[in-house]
Design a protein around this motif. Structure first.
Motif, PDB file in Angstrom:
ATOM      1  N   LEU A  84       0.801  -1.221   0.000  1.00 23.74           N
ATOM      2  CA  LEU A  84       0.000   0.000   0.000  1.00 23.74           C
ATOM      3  C   LEU A  84       0.837   1.275   0.000  1.00 23.74           C
ATOM      4  N   PHE A  85       2.032   1.221   0.561  1.00 18.24           N
ATOM      5  CA  PHE A  85       2.842   2.423   0.743  1.00 18.24           C
ATOM      6  C   PHE A  85       3.477   2.834  -0.585  1.00 18.24           C
ATOM      7  N   PRO A  86       3.641   4.153  -0.832  1.00 15.11           N
ATOM      8  CA  PRO A  86       4.284   4.601  -2.077  1.00 15.11           C
ATOM      9  C   PRO A  86       5.679   4.006  -2.229  1.00 15.11           C
ATOM     10  N   ARG A  87       6.059   3.770  -3.476  1.00 14.14           N
ATOM     11  CA  ARG A  87       7.364   3.179  -3.753  1.00 14.14           C
ATOM     12  C   ARG A  87       8.455   4.255  -3.788  1.00 14.14           C
ATOM     13  N   ALA A  88       9.653   3.821  -3.472  1.00 13.94           N
ATOM     14  CA  ALA A  88      10.805   4.724  -3.520  1.00 13.94           C
ATOM     15  C   ALA A  88      11.291   4.887  -4.963  1.00 13.94           C
ATOM     16  N   ASN A  89      12.016   5.942  -5.193  1.00 17.02           N
ATOM     17  CA  ASN A  89      12.755   6.164  -6.446  1.00 17.02           C
ATOM     18  C   ASN A  89      11.857   6.322  -7.673  1.00 17.02           C
ATOM     19  N   ARG A  90      10.674   6.880  -7.479  1.00 16.96           N
ATOM     20  CA  ARG A  90       9.781   7.114  -8.609  1.00 16.96           C
ATOM     21  C   ARG A  90       9.613   8.614  -8.848  1.00 16.96           C
ATOM     22  N   ALA A  91       9.779   9.002 -10.094  1.00 13.94           N
ATOM     23  CA  ALA A  91       9.540  10.386 -10.484  1.00 13.94           C
ATOM     24  C   ALA A  91       8.151  10.508 -11.091  1.00 13.94           C
ATOM     25  N   TYR A  92       7.559  11.663 -10.956  1.00 13.70           N
ATOM     26  CA  TYR A  92       6.254  11.963 -11.551  1.00 13.70           C
ATOM     27  C   TYR A  92       5.151  11.023 -11.043  1.00 13.70           C
ATOM     28  N   ASP A  93       5.277  10.603  -9.793  1.00 11.95           N
ATOM     29  CA  ASP A  93       4.229   9.770  -9.199  1.00 11.95           C
ATOM     30  C   ASP A  93       3.310  10.674  -8.371  1.00 11.95           C
ATOM     31  N   ASP A  94       2.059  10.246  -8.230  1.00 14.83           N
ATOM     32  CA  ASP A  94       1.100  11.048  -7.470  1.00 14.83           C
ATOM     33  C   ASP A  94       1.442  11.096  -5.983  1.00 14.83           C
ATOM     34  N   ARG A  95       2.085  10.025  -5.508  1.00 15.79           N
ATOM     35  CA  ARG A  95       2.355   9.911  -4.081  1.00 15.79           C
ATOM     36  C   ARG A  95       3.850   9.735  -3.853  1.00 15.79           C
ATOM     37  N   ALA A  96       4.318  10.259  -2.733  1.00 11.96           N
ATOM     38  CA  ALA A  96       5.723  10.127  -2.358  1.00 11.96           C
ATOM     39  C   ALA A  96       5.805   9.557  -0.947  1.00 11.96           C
TER      40      ALA A  96
END
Length: 508
Positions: A421-433
């Motif tokens: 459920l938790f946002p993933r690390a190392n992602r750009a342009y994602d809705d959630r951080a």
């Protein structure tokens, strides 16, 4: 044997060292033959972060390293110019070099080079213009020494045995190294991965590592063997007891691979790169591996998402070679391993396709020998000019990628230990951080719809996020123990600390 050395500027190959007696000194000497002035920032190690240096006093074989194994180090890129031409001037006064962390590296022997005085007054060794092309053409194979430079007299048997080391008769492998159970992918983790790819219409390539477990195959023949033992011994020739029948040892496979979580390391999409992405340095690499170990998980595969391809084009040459390198790393050499490759893409109808593969043992061997290269056509692996690939009795300069692939059955799976459920690390342009607010949103569900605090905490991405704030050596093992075994209650102190970090008031 051959040892591969992954550095911060590429992979080097050291060959011709003795499998039983070789030490790190032999590897350093092999590197120094072509890179006489390399300076090591971190010495030869068994792990990618170079935190576990190899023991200089022990043979490599006693440290779990064999033919094709990968070891790691960090070097000063400015000192790694390769010396590939002939001569001996470079070796006259090169001497032994000392690495920045104290490891000694043997000096090079050979190489036609010249010395220049750099701007700062230092003397540097550089390539000399000359007859390198002519010299290399004298070798019995491209990039190899001439026969007389190796040995003055050869028998036909000796030459044939040596030449055979560079010949590969290409053949398909009928089955993968995974048993009939195949690979069980955690559905929500894969759905999250493909959802992120959809943000870019699957036009950007991305990869991640799979963490989970290898499940051993049960011995289904145990009862049959027991019945055979209880049978009375009868004679078929009239001479008393029958001779024992020859037994064929059945090689056990891992019945299935269970994937619990996906970790996407830092990377940048790059359409010009052979892989479609560029891997970046990962400051969390050590925490990821430590966390996985505390949770009873290990790296069991990798996943790659890519744009749509023509029918029958499964994996590119760069992906095949990367899959082979990862299987070699997992197996510790050219050995069978259940390590899997998952590809995710979208079809013409807009539906997502998820498939699992392994590369063959022959592919692993060829990659370990650096016999395969990436070429203009990504659907084929190109054969290095030093080697010969034989297909249908004829030499071939390319091998179709599908010859190296075996299909692994794939199954959906809902983890009973982890949530995703938790946002993933190392992602750009994602809705959630990854933030404390996201942690609050997730943990605030405790006590609702059957969720408990430990259920919501059992999220690989969330636990990795906590590693930034809690002590990995003292706090995280206790938390992970409660995640692994729900019979072990999470200490109330940790509940208070984590809830406070998330800004949750009241009961938890």
């Amino acid at each position: 044997m051959i040892i591969r050395v992954r550095t911060n500027i590429g992979v080097w190959r050291v060959e011709g060292i003795d499998a039983s007696t070789a030490t790190t000194a032999d590897v350093l000497a092999g590197i120094a033959k072509t890179r006489p002035h390399v300076v090591y920032e971190k010495s030869l190690s068994s792990d990618p972060r170079c935190d576990c240096p190899l023991d200089d006093a022990k043979p490599l074989s006693s440290q779990g390293l064999g033919h094709g194994s990968m070891i790691h180090c960090r070097v000063d890129a400015s000192t790694c110019a390769e010396n590939t031409v002939d001569g001996s001037a470079a070796a006259d006064d090169a001497g032994a070099m000392v690495t920045t962390d104290g490891a000694a590296a043997p000096a090079a022997a050979g190489g036609m080079t010249k010395r220049i005085i750099d701007k700062d007054g230092s003397i540097k060794l550089v390539h000399a213009e000359g007859s390198s092309a002519a010299d290399s053409s004298r070798g019995f194979r491209k990039g190899q020494l001439a026969l007389r430079d190796m040995k003055m007299a050869w028998t036909l048997q000796e030459f044939t045995a040596m030449d055979d080391k560079y010949n590969f008769k290409i053949k398909r492998q009928d089955a993968s190294f995974v048993g009939s159970g195949g690979v069980h992918l955690e559905s929500s983790a894969v759905n999250d991965f493909q959802s992120y790819l959809r943000r870019f219409q699957f036009q950007q390539q991305r990869f991640g590592y799979l963490y989970g477990r290898f499940v051993d195959e049960e011995d289904e023949e145990g009862e049959t063997e027991k019945m055979e033992e209880e049978k009375p011994a009868t004679s078929t020739s009239g001479w008393g007891l029958r001779m024992p029948e020859s037994e064929e040892k059945k090689e056990k496979k891992n019945a299935k691979v269970i994937v619990e979580a996906i970790y996407e390391p830092p990377q940048e999409a790059d359409a010009e790169a052979a892989e479609g992405f560029v891997m970046l340095e990962d400051p969390n690499e050590e925490n990821v591996e430590n966390l996985a170990k505390m949770l009873g998980l290990q790296r069991v595969g990798w996943i790659v998402g890519h744009p749509p391809r023509e029918e029958g084009f499964q994996l590119s040459a760069a992906e095949v070679i990367m899959a082979a390198e990862l299987q070699l790393e997992s197996a510790g050499g050219i050995e069978p391993t259940p390590f899997v490759t998952i590809r995710v893409t979208v079809g013409d109808d807009g539906n997502v396709a998820v498939e699992a593969f392994q590369v063959s043992l022959q592919c692993m061997e060829m990659v370990a020998e650096e016999a395969l290269d990436v070429g203009p056509n990504p659907g084929f692996c190109y054969v290095n000019e030093t080697f010969t690939a034989i297909q249908e009795g004829k030499p071939s300069t390319t091998v179709e990628n599908n010859f190296f692939l075996t299909v692994v059955p794939i199954n959906g799976y809902q983890s009973d230990m982890f949530v995703s459920l938790f946002p993933r690390a190392n992602r750009a342009y994602d809705d959630r951080a990854q933030t404390h607010d996201e942690m609050k949103r997730q943990l605030s569900k405790s006590g609702q719809s059957g969720w408990t605090f430990i259920d919501l905490l059992s999220d690989f991405a969330l636990l990795l996020y906590l590693c930034k704030f809690l002590d990995v050596k003292t706090d995280m093992p206790k938390i992970c123990q409660s995640v692994k075994d729900r019979e072990v209650p999470l200490d109330d102190g940790y509940k208070i600390i984590i809830s406070s970090m998330a800004g949750i008031d009241g009961s938890y």
